[in-house]
Write an enzyme that holds these catalytic residues in place. Structure first.
Site, short mmCIF file in Angstrom:
data_model
loop_
_atom_site.label_atom_id
_atom_site.label_comp_id
_atom_site.label_asym_id
_atom_site.label_seq_id
_atom_site.Cartn_x
_atom_site.Cartn_y
_atom_site.Cartn_z
N ASP A 40 0.82 -1.22 0.00
CA ASP A 40 0.00 0.00 0.00
C ASP A 40 0.85 1.27 0.00
OD1 ASP A 40 -2.25 -1.55 -0.04
OD2 ASP A 40 -2.63 -1.43 2.11
N ARG A 76 -4.89 6.45 -1.82
CA ARG A 76 -3.41 6.41 -1.69
C ARG A 76 -2.73 7.29 -2.75
NH1 ARG A 76 -3.19 4.26 3.02
NH2 ARG A 76 -4.36 2.35 3.33
C1 S3P Z 1 -5.37 -5.66 3.24
C2 S3P Z 1 -4.52 -6.38 2.45
C3 S3P Z 1 -3.83 -5.84 1.27
C4 S3P Z 1 -3.89 -4.32 1.23
C5 S3P Z 1 -5.23 -3.77 1.60
C6 S3P Z 1 -5.66 -4.24 2.97
C7 S3P Z 1 -6.01 -6.33 4.39
O1 S3P Z 1 -4.46 -6.34 0.10
O2 S3P Z 1 -3.52 -3.85 -0.06
O3 S3P Z 1 -5.19 -2.35 1.59
O4 S3P Z 1 -6.51 -5.64 5.29
O5 S3P Z 1 -6.02 -7.57 4.40
P1 S3P Z 1 -4.09 -7.80 -0.47
O6 S3P Z 1 -4.10 -8.69 0.68
O7 S3P Z 1 -5.14 -8.15 -1.46
O8 S3P Z 1 -2.75 -7.61 -1.13
#
Ligand code: S3P
Length: 418
Positions: free
Chosen positions: A305, A378
């Site tokens: 992120d 973001r």
């Molecule tokens: C998150 C996991 C991430 C992240 C998202 C929040 C979470 O995504 O990018 O902002 O809270 O599990 P991915 O697990 O799909 O990469």
């Protein structure tokens, strides 16, 4: 539109809002647990508001007072509800897993951006556990019907905490043992919280197993979100000195600090402590000359992120940088390979999108200009950092999307809202 003027310097001490990932999980899991829990320093951004609305629709009682949430769980979720997940991929994916073994029908919907994001990545593995989950051409709406789940071993082809968590949350309702193995370890808040709530969880490297379990409610004091802190950390590195307090420093989230080590950012992690199964610390960052770097491989999920911001910082570096292995950026709130490159180029930088990341030609300074957020929080917040550190400042179009994860971002930056 938000106007942002360039800054001589940026210094201060900041207490950032609570972690989005942990808040989602604390609300969802306590809604499925026996008893009542208090969540303090919860994030009340739009994504977490969506989670609260879904859990209320399923029967949980949730009272919100500032950043304190009181959650009373329900034994049986209400059937036949539409669960509107808004813009939140975490809500839709985790909740699909959680409800899939609860013996109810539900339909999960989302806004235009969420309805374009891939949901087959959860429907398929949940189907392997016997769940009755149907995505619409691989997307939302996602339909869930009652099914008996049976635990088994699932290898995922993408390091995604949302996919892993969906499987584990289904696993607590499945007979036997459910195991997820991912190619690289993604953030591990779900397994930590499940274990703290009494579920039988075991972790071995990138493999997590869970058994059928009843959850007990758990009070959670949410650390500040390192993803929200990262904008203030970046301003420390580019423009002065910042101290971010009580930041969650779970190692599955601190890839940005490992990137800082390579980029030459001067920082210290102070006062490290543990709170409710998660580590937190204060992070001090000081103005530093940045150098070009290569980032990629196993560290990428722990900074996923933060990559738009890291790419932006590298546009201020001396030398060329390359970010690889970040294809996942294409399926976030916007196609962040495209939108990050566009944001940096609009500010006067040079960022070339590639199939799995970027090439950034650092110019030590950026002129500024007008940047669209692409309705991606973001991108908007990274652009704000870029403008504050630029020669002439500029504007952000459609800045209101920051409220997804950081409702008072511009006030905390000291630029007000216009
Ligand atoms: C998150 C996991 C991430 C992240 C998202 C929040 C979470 O995504 O990018 O902002 O809270 O599990 P991915 O697990 O799909 O990469």
């Amino acid at each position: 539109m938000q106007t942002i003027r360039n800054l001589g310097s940026f210094e201060g001490e900041f207490l950032l809002p609570g972690d989005k990932s942990i808040t989602h999980r604390a609300v969802m899991l306590n809604s499925a647990a026996a008893g009542e829990a208090v969540i303090t320093n919860a994030l009340c951004g739009e994504d977490c508001v969506s989670t609260c609305a879904c859990m209320r629709a399923l029967g949980a009682k949730i009272d919100v007072d500032g950043s304190t949430m009181r959650v009373r769980g329900v034994e049986r979720f209400r059937a036949g509800r539409e669960l509107d997940c808004g813009n939140s991929g975490t809500t839709m994916r985790l909740l699909t897993g959680l409800v899939s073994g609860k013996g109810i029908d539900a339909v999960l919907t989302g806004d235009a951006s969420l309805s374009k994001r891939p949901m087959e990545r959860v429907a398929r593995p949940l189907g392997l556990l016997g769940a009755n989950v149907r995505a619409t051409d691989g997307h939302a709406p996602v339909y869930v019907s009652p099914a008996e789940l049976v635990g088994r071993e699932i290898l995922t082809d993408v390091a995604s905490a949302q996919v892993k968590s969906a499987i584990l949350l289904a696993g607590i309702s499945a007979s036997g043992i459910t195991t997820v193995e991912e190619p690289t370890k993604s953030r591990d808040h779900t397994e930590r919280m499940l274990s703290a709530m009494g579920a039988k969880v075991s972790v071995e490297g990138n493999r997590v197993s869970v058994e059928k379990s009843e959850l007990s409610s758990l009070d959670v004091d949410v650390p500040a979100d390192i993803s929200s802190a990262s904008y203030f950390m970046a301003l420390g590195a580019l423009k002065g000195k910042t101290l971010c307090k009580n930041v969650g420093v779970n190692p599955t989230r601190t890839g940005i600090l490992r990137a800082f080590d390579k980029m030459g950012v001067r920082y210290s992690v102070l006062n490290k402590r543990s709170s409710g199964g998660e580590e937190m610390a204060d992070i001090l960052v000081e103005k530093s000359p940045l150098c070009g770097v290569e980032l990629g491989g196993d560290d990428i999920p722990s900074m996923i992120d933060e990559l738009p911001l890291i790419a932006l910082m590298l546009a201020f570096a001396d030398g060329e940088s390359r970010i690889r292995d970040a294809k996942e950026l294409k399926v976030k709130e916007s196609d962040r390979i495209k939108t990050t490159a566009e944001m940096i180029n609009r500010l006067g930088g040079e960022c070339i999108p590639t199939d799995d990341g970027f090439i950034i030609r650092g110019k030590k300074q950026l002129l500024g200009g007008t940047v669209d957020s692409f309705m991606d929080h973001r991108i908007a917040m990274s652009a704000a950092v870029g403008l504050l550190a630029s020669v002439k400042g500029g504007q952000i179009l459609r800045p209101e999307c920051c409220a997804i994860s950081f409702p008072n971002f511009f006030q905390m930056l000291g630029v007000g809202t216009k």
